[in-house]
Design an enzyme around this catalytic site. Structure first.
Site, PDB file in Angstrom:
ATOM      1  N   SER A 158       0.859  -1.185   0.000  1.00 50.57           N
ATOM      2  CA  SER A 158       0.000   0.000   0.000  1.00 50.57           C
ATOM      3  C   SER A 158       0.900   1.241   0.000  1.00 50.57           C
ATOM      4  CB  SER A 158      -0.945  -0.056   1.207  1.00 50.57           C
ATOM      5  OG  SER A 158      -2.008   0.838   1.063  1.00 50.57           O
ATOM      6  N   ASP A 324      -8.588  -5.988  -5.384  1.00 49.86           N
ATOM      7  CA  ASP A 324      -8.217  -4.729  -4.743  1.00 49.86           C
ATOM      8  C   ASP A 324      -8.736  -3.578  -5.593  1.00 49.86           C
ATOM      9  OD1 ASP A 324      -6.973  -2.517  -3.598  1.00 49.86           O
ATOM     10  OD2 ASP A 324      -5.010  -3.481  -3.448  1.00 49.86           O
ATOM     11  N   HIS A 357      -7.974  -5.150  -0.850  1.00 46.69           N
ATOM     12  CA  HIS A 357      -6.698  -4.554  -0.443  1.00 46.69           C
ATOM     13  C   HIS A 357      -6.202  -5.160   0.877  1.00 46.69           C
ATOM     14  CE1 HIS A 357      -3.686  -1.426  -0.684  1.00 46.69           C
ATOM     15  NE2 HIS A 357      -3.954  -1.017   0.535  1.00 46.69           N
TER      16      HIS A 357
END
Lengths: 385, 385
Positions: A158, A324, A357
């Site tokens: 991320s 995601d 995610h």
């Protein structure tokens, strides 16, 4: 440096807060300088004799340095004990693993909650706006201070993945390999929009007090909780939410009111409520802003490949999760395309999962094996036993 | 009935507020009754002699009865002037078009801002929780009061589409056709989650005062604006946001602060700020709750097809937008599958567009032509000239 050492399951563990002297300020992209800079970090394992086995792990937006240690506030295990540990892809018996709280954070590294030396009070909104590159610059100062010339790997997911890409652009000679998991080379309009909702929620809370809540002895907990709730939806896929919660009720029957009727409501409220115990509202503002400002190719006239022009000797691994929608696989593909165009070695793995995610932190064996394979191969090339 | 008539571009237009006598209370799914019930509505066109050309249009979550009339608060054109007007799919020269403010709303129909006869003060949170079926029941009372036995069509998008499905389940003999645009037969976990964020934002605003803000002379505007901002993201596709705004800046260069740097931030803040001028926070709570409670098949042991068992003579049209992630095409397909299983006539059109859920209100010629075609064919079958 104040060293804190506590053994974790027999693993050598260390860290503390590195305080840079006033003559080593952090130069920021905004033009401002920050001094004194403090960086809080944890380490796992031992640096080898030729200092070639160091791995820097970079955390996500609301993460911290407690990678594989019990969190001092929540008492929960480290956030990546699935990946970091004996026999795991990042094995402290093999690597010297460093994880630092990010610049702007609230777990010991200089941020808006730190003391502004000019006033003796917390910075609040007087803290300068920071960027992903600034965060990486602070990390590079720490790594140098720890006596490490070249990192074996920078590994991030991320926001941490964005930092890995920024390391490759800014310090290609100081990293042997780079892993970017569920990251992107820039923040999309939708990402910015969600962050703006979170910031608006914080700023709408009267306890935010224009950022000066600490002096007032209050905290904008409600606003921060709403920000977290909105963000948390983006971490999960619709399929995962449906599978985990669907329309399941908390109790038998509907409440015919505004209680938490549905399990998904209860889950989300819990996410909001528990977040405010461990996170700071101003840090949330500054770090989301840094993410929104992130556009790695922009400094290269929009040609992302040029950002990686000096990184041809770095081995890259780009990992993305099929479900995601915060940082989609399409965005990871854009990164890989730019790496290829720059002539870099890049492995790309798209992991099929419905976890969204959040798969970064969840049981996702395909992630473990991809990481393990990449790191083993790179370690061999690096001559690490 | 207080009739308000104002010509719209030469189109016969009427409406007002229908006040039902105390002996005609609205019976609610919760078991409560609501009295007196008032329903605010607008009409366009003229009811024909055999009362066979009436179309009920049902609005979305934050819509109202100002379908094709200037909005009295914002001064903006009606919300569906693209579809309703002379020469358009819903032509007032041909149809008698009715649009009523939804139960729980804030534009004249009984809602939490109405006066609680027991106290003489606004209902606030003492207002009973309502459902989509309750909204439809109030509409059915209005339609009957207007002397219409059978509607030629019920047409709705988003929450209005859910109401169209509910009409088919509850009053199949009173509708000739039903159009569900960008709707669904139930609210998903992700939908509930987003609504919970909005409700949390409203309730976090100290000016909400437990719902009794009107008596206090305040309004939870900041919380309601945050709720709208979060919801608005779900109305647009990521592609549309990227196409419209990308990372375009408001000014030359970054502000290095928390100003609106990006156009998407400015757009979203504007959406939040303008929404509070025309909408009520408690109405937002009640209507989102009604949506969350919506699960048309639940009353039929989860077998959606059974909800349509009595609707075999109704002609259905189900329309969905390919990039709609709020009520996805998969959810429309589920509706069509159930209609088919029930032996109903159903046309399904998936419209390819990158505009997301918001395509309902935008220039989308494929929507117009699909609507026009379906309504023309149904009108022919109905014997409407």
């Amino acid at each position: 440096m104040k060293a804190l050492s506590s053994p974790q399951d027999g693993i050598e563990s260390g860290g503390g807060v590195w305080r840079f002297p006033a003559d080593q300020p952090l130069r920021l992209d905004s033009g401002a300088t920050l001094s004194p800079l403090e960086v809080a970090y944890r380490t796992y394992g031992t640096l080898n004799a030729d200092r070639s086995n160091a791995v820097l792990v970079m955390h996500a937006l609301t993460g911290d340095q407690y990678l594989a240690s019990t969190h001092p506030v929540t008492g929960k295990p480290g956030w990546w004990t699935r990946v970091v540990g004996r026999g795991l892809p990042l094995d402290p018996d093999r690597f010297f693993i460093i994880c630092a709280n990010v610049l702007g954070g609230c777990m010991g590294t200089t941020g808006p909650g730190s003391t502004d030396p000019a006033t003796g009070a917390p910075w609040g909104l007087a803290f300068p706006v920071i960027t992903i590159a600034d965060m990486v610059r602070a990390q590079a100062m720490l790594v140098e201070a720890l006596g490490i010339e070249t990192l074996f790997a920078v590994v991030g997911a991320s926001m941490g993945g964005m930092q890995a890409l920024q390391w490759a652009a800014d310090y290609p000679d100081r990293i042997f390999s780079a892993v970017c998991i569920a990251g992107a080379a820039r923040h999309s309009a939708q990402n910015i929009a969600f962050h703006e909702v979170g910031r608006a929620a914080i700023m709408a809370d009267p306890d935010w007090r224009g950022g000066a809540y600490e002096a007032a002895g209050v905290r904008p907990e409600k606003g921060l909780a709403v920000a977290r709730m909105a963000a948390h939806i983006t971490y999960l896929s619709e399929a995962a939410l449906q599978r985990k919660f669907g329309r399941e009720l908390q109790r038998d029957g509907l409440s015919w009111g505004f209680e938490t009727d549905f399990q998904v409501e209860s889950y989300l409220r819990h996410q909001g409520a528990s977040f405010v115990d461990r996170f700071d509202a101003n840090s949330y503002l500054y770090i989301t802003r840094a993410l929104d400002y992130f556009d790695l190719g922009a400094a290269y006239e929009g040609q992302l490949a040029r950002a990686f022009a000096r990184a041809r000797d770095v081995r890259f691994c780009v990992l993305a999760f099929s479900s995601d929608w915060l940082y989609s696989t399409a965005e990871s593909r854009d990164v890989v395309r730019a790496l290829n165009a720059a002539g870099c070695r890049a492995s790309f793995v798209e992991i099929e999962t419905d976890k969204g995610h959040d798969a970064i932190f969840l049981d996702e064996p395909a992630l473990d094996s991809a990481l393990r394979g990449f790191l083993a191969s790179a370690a061999e090339k690096r001559g690490l036993a």
